[in-house]
Design a protein around this motif. Structure first.
Motif, PDB file in Angstrom:
ATOM      1  N   THR A 165     -20.606  42.424  19.771  1.00 13.23           N
ATOM      2  CA  THR A 165     -22.129  42.985  20.015  1.00 13.23           C
ATOM      3  C   THR A 165     -22.993  42.624  20.657  1.00 13.23           C
ATOM      4  O   THR A 165     -23.889  44.474  21.708  1.00 13.23           O
ATOM      5  CB  THR A 165     -22.882  42.086  18.428  1.00 13.23           C
ATOM      6  N   ASP A 224     -29.128  48.286   8.827  1.00 12.80           N
ATOM      7  CA  ASP A 224     -29.132  49.530   8.708  1.00 12.80           C
ATOM      8  C   ASP A 224     -30.429  50.317   8.005  1.00 12.80           C
ATOM      9  O   ASP A 224     -30.767  49.166   7.251  1.00 12.80           O
ATOM     10  CB  ASP A 224     -28.059  49.617   6.826  1.00 12.80           C
ATOM     11  N   ARG A 245     -24.530  46.762  12.460  1.00  6.85           N
ATOM     12  CA  ARG A 245     -24.639  46.376  10.881  1.00  6.85           C
ATOM     13  C   ARG A 245     -25.555  46.421  10.587  1.00  6.85           C
ATOM     14  O   ARG A 245     -26.100  45.749   9.956  1.00  6.85           O
ATOM     15  CB  ARG A 245     -23.250  45.535  10.106  1.00  6.85           C
ATOM     16  N   GLU A 285     -29.323  60.136  15.135  1.00 13.15           N
ATOM     17  CA  GLU A 285     -27.746  60.266  15.025  1.00 13.15           C
ATOM     18  C   GLU A 285     -27.162  59.936  16.206  1.00 13.15           C
ATOM     19  O   GLU A 285     -26.528  58.541  15.698  1.00 13.15           O
ATOM     20  CB  GLU A 285     -27.800  61.950  15.362  1.00 13.15           C
ATOM     21  N   ASN A 331     -27.810  56.016  14.961  1.00 13.64           N
ATOM     22  CA  ASN A 331     -27.449  55.189  14.037  1.00 13.64           C
ATOM     23  C   ASN A 331     -26.440  54.742  14.668  1.00 13.64           C
ATOM     24  O   ASN A 331     -25.554  53.660  13.705  1.00 13.64           O
ATOM     25  CB  ASN A 331     -27.489  56.856  13.042  1.00 13.64           C
ATOM     26  N   GLU A 332     -25.068  55.601  15.169  1.00 10.91           N
ATOM     27  CA  GLU A 332     -24.105  55.295  16.093  1.00 10.91           C
ATOM     28  C   GLU A 332     -24.274  53.357  16.706  1.00 10.91           C
ATOM     29  O   GLU A 332     -23.151  53.032  16.560  1.00 10.91           O
ATOM     30  CB  GLU A 332     -23.911  55.992  16.901  1.00 10.91           C
ATOM     31  N   THR A 354     -26.518  51.103  15.830  1.00 11.67           N
ATOM     32  CA  THR A 354     -26.657  50.181  14.507  1.00 11.67           C
ATOM     33  C   THR A 354     -25.778  49.799  12.877  1.00 11.67           C
ATOM     34  O   THR A 354     -25.482  49.514  13.016  1.00 11.67           O
ATOM     35  CB  THR A 354     -28.358  50.626  13.799  1.00 11.67           C
ATOM     36  N   ALA A 355     -24.688  51.305  13.348  1.00  7.14           N
ATOM     37  CA  ALA A 355     -23.652  51.006  12.458  1.00  7.14           C
ATOM     38  C   ALA A 355     -22.717  49.707  13.419  1.00  7.14           C
ATOM     39  O   ALA A 355     -21.894  49.116  12.320  1.00  7.14           O
ATOM     40  CB  ALA A 355     -22.837  52.155  12.665  1.00  7.14           C
ATOM     41  N   SER A 356     -22.498  50.154  14.523  1.00  2.00           N
ATOM     42  CA  SER A 356     -22.075  48.773  15.050  1.00  2.00           C
ATOM     43  C   SER A 356     -22.739  47.895  15.677  1.00  2.00           C
ATOM     44  O   SER A 356     -21.579  46.795  15.426  1.00  2.00           O
ATOM     45  CB  SER A 356     -21.613  49.771  17.061  1.00  2.00           C
ATOM     46  N   HIS A 391     -24.250  50.277  24.490  1.00  2.00           N
ATOM     47  CA  HIS A 391     -24.649  50.611  24.132  1.00  2.00           C
ATOM     48  C   HIS A 391     -26.506  52.101  24.596  1.00  2.00           C
ATOM     49  O   HIS A 391     -26.963  52.782  24.507  1.00  2.00           O
ATOM     50  CB  HIS A 391     -25.725  50.513  22.650  1.00  2.00           C
ATOM     51  N   LYS A 442     -36.275  55.463   5.525  1.00  2.00           N
ATOM     52  CA  LYS A 442     -35.138  55.603   4.228  1.00  2.00           C
ATOM     53  C   LYS A 442     -35.947  55.927   2.779  1.00  2.00           C
ATOM     54  O   LYS A 442     -37.084  55.259   2.563  1.00  2.00           O
ATOM     55  CB  LYS A 442     -34.723  54.223   4.551  1.00  2.00           C
TER      56      LYS A 442
END
Lengths: 125, 353
Positions: A3, A76, A74, A64, A67-68, A70-72, A10, A123
């Protein structure tokens, strides 16, 4: 450790893609993994050169891109919002947060909790 | 050439800078104690009287001059009260006993008080905004032994020559502050820093609008970096030709190694890297922009005859488009430099959607 190694990627990736999106220089001064005493966790990205108009016009594309990241890590996020320098049109930072119970109430209503934030994503509860 | 360089304030730094660079220097300067008089830059530590005394002793061992900077633009009127004046006079006495050679001040009243009552030199700060022969004469008549001119005239050779002609005191040019040309925030930001760097009450500001706005303006209009008030090491001779040979390096909040490298660079009058790396205020922008210093050879000739009507000229803007580059993905394996023109045509190496 992965990370941490990815944080530079990132930061650079967000900066480059926002330059592409807006057609001008945008500086991601810092990208921080954050934890707060209230219980929220997330990512805070500090900018120079980004304007309120940019985040409003390109909100879905910016979400978008973010979010890439945040996915990396983990994450949400419950909410993604831009904080404006008070009284100005300049975006100081964008926060991606997993909210604590108390902040969930603050951000959960129909009205922005503070006048200097612009919500890009929330959300559905 | 007489070079004046900053000391970050702690003795280890002083010893290292003196050990490596004493032979290249004429004078060093450090902030005074913020318990007494605030300064124009945010103080990082406490300059206790004992530290200043010991620093002065070390500086004198190397036959250099010691200058203590107390150049707040605003003291909230404290200096005009009996109690405040007594406090400032007491501190100036402490500095005199420590043997300092000069004190840099911005406020006209303190300049007059210091010059009338103490034997050390009194230097007018760039924060006094001396930008004309008239102001220079005013301060010399007030007792100033030296004047650091307003950085907004750093490239205005017509005015610099006139000031040099008008007064006989030492004229200094701050070469690498890197602030905006005719910065609209300058007075206001210095006033804020004067209060946040000084004795109580210290306002707990939530954000510094001026510094944020300055940074974002440079990101949006990169040519503002080109028009800023820096002087290249190679161009010092242009100032010597008009009788100005004292050059002050800004950077008392910068790391020690940077101070040493910057002294070496200005002494050698030669630099092949990113010009932004020499600048005090905007140095962090070297991670976003690259200005190849060597490609600025000859630009000084244009600036010397510039009439300061940027809206009619466009020289700095064109030069920026020609030579300035932007880092993409800095610090990663994919780091690359692209020109502003390339960027305007679209970011290369596009990401797959």
């Amino acid at each position: 450790m992965n990370t941490l190694n990815n944080l530079l990627d990132h930061r650079g990736s967000i900066e480059k893609r926002l330059m592409k999106l807006t057609g001008r220089v945008i500086w991601v001064v810092q990208l921080n993994l954050s934890s707060f005493s209230c219980g929220c966790t997330g990512i805070t990205i500090f900018f120079a050169g980004l304007e309120k108009e940019d985040v409003e016009v390109f909100a879905s594309r910016i979400v978008e891109i973010l979010n890439e990241v945040t996915a990396s890590v983990r994450l949400d996020p419950d909410i993604i919002y831009a904080s404006l320098v008070p009284g100005s049109s300049e975006v100081g930072s964008i926060s991606l947060k997993r909210l604590c119970d108390e902040c969930r109430k603050d951000y959960g209503g129909d009205v922005r909790p503070w006048s200097n934030i612009s919500i890009l994503y929330k959300k559905a509860c | 050439m007489k070079l004046c360089a900053p000391l970050p304030g702690h003795l280890d730094a002083t010893k290292k800078i003196l050990k490596e660079e004493a032979s290249n220097l004429h004078e060093v300067f450090m902030a005074g104690s913020s318990d007494y008089i605030p300064t124009g830059r945010q103080a990082l530590g406490e300059s206790f009287s004992e530290t200043i005394e010991e620093t002065t002793r070390l500086v004198h061992e190397d036959n250099l001059r010691m200058d203590v900077v107390m150049n707040a633009s605003c003291m909230g009127g404290r200096h005009l009260t009996d109690e405040g004046l007594h406090r400032y006079m007491s501190y100036l006495e402490i500095l005199a006993r420590a043997g300092v050679d000069a004190v840099t001040l911005a406020d006209p009243y303190l300049i007059e008080v210091a010059s009338r009552n103490f034997s050390f030199d009194v230097i007018v700060s760039c924060i006094s905004f001396v930008d004309s022969p008239e102001k220079a004469i005013f301060y010399e008549e007030l007792g100033a032994d030296g004047i650091t001119v307003d950085t907004s005239i750093n490239r205005d050779f017509h005015v610099l020559e006139a000031i040099r002609d008008a007064v006989s005191c030492d004229i200094r040019v701050l070469v690498n502050e890197g602030c905006l040309y005719k910065c609209p925030f300058r007075y206001f930001d210095f006033n804020v820093v004067s209060h946040t760097s000084g004795p109580p009450p210290v306002p707990k500001i939530s954000f510094n609008y001026y510094q944020r706005k300055c940074r974002s303006l440079r990101v949006k209009k990169p040519w503002l970096l080109m028009k800023a008030n820096w002087v290249r090491p190679e161009d010092l001779k242009a100032y010597e030709e008009i009788g100005i040979d004292t050059f002050k390096i800004s950077g008392r909040n910068q790391p020690v190694n940077w101070v040493i490298e910057t002294i070496k660079t200005y002494k050698s009058r030669d630099f092949s890297g990113n010009l932004i790396d020499l600048l005090d205020y905007s140095r962090s922008m070297k991670h976003l922009f690259y200005i190849p210093n060597k490609k600025l050879d000859g630009a000084i000739d244009r600036w010397k005859s510039c009439d300061r009507n940027c809206h009619r000229c466009g020289f700095c803007k064109d030069l920026t488009a020609q030579i300035m580059k932007v880092y993409l993905e800095r610090g990663t394996d994919r780091e690359m430099l692209v020109s502003l023109t390339e960027l305007n045509e679209g970011v290369p190496d596009e990401y797959p959607e």
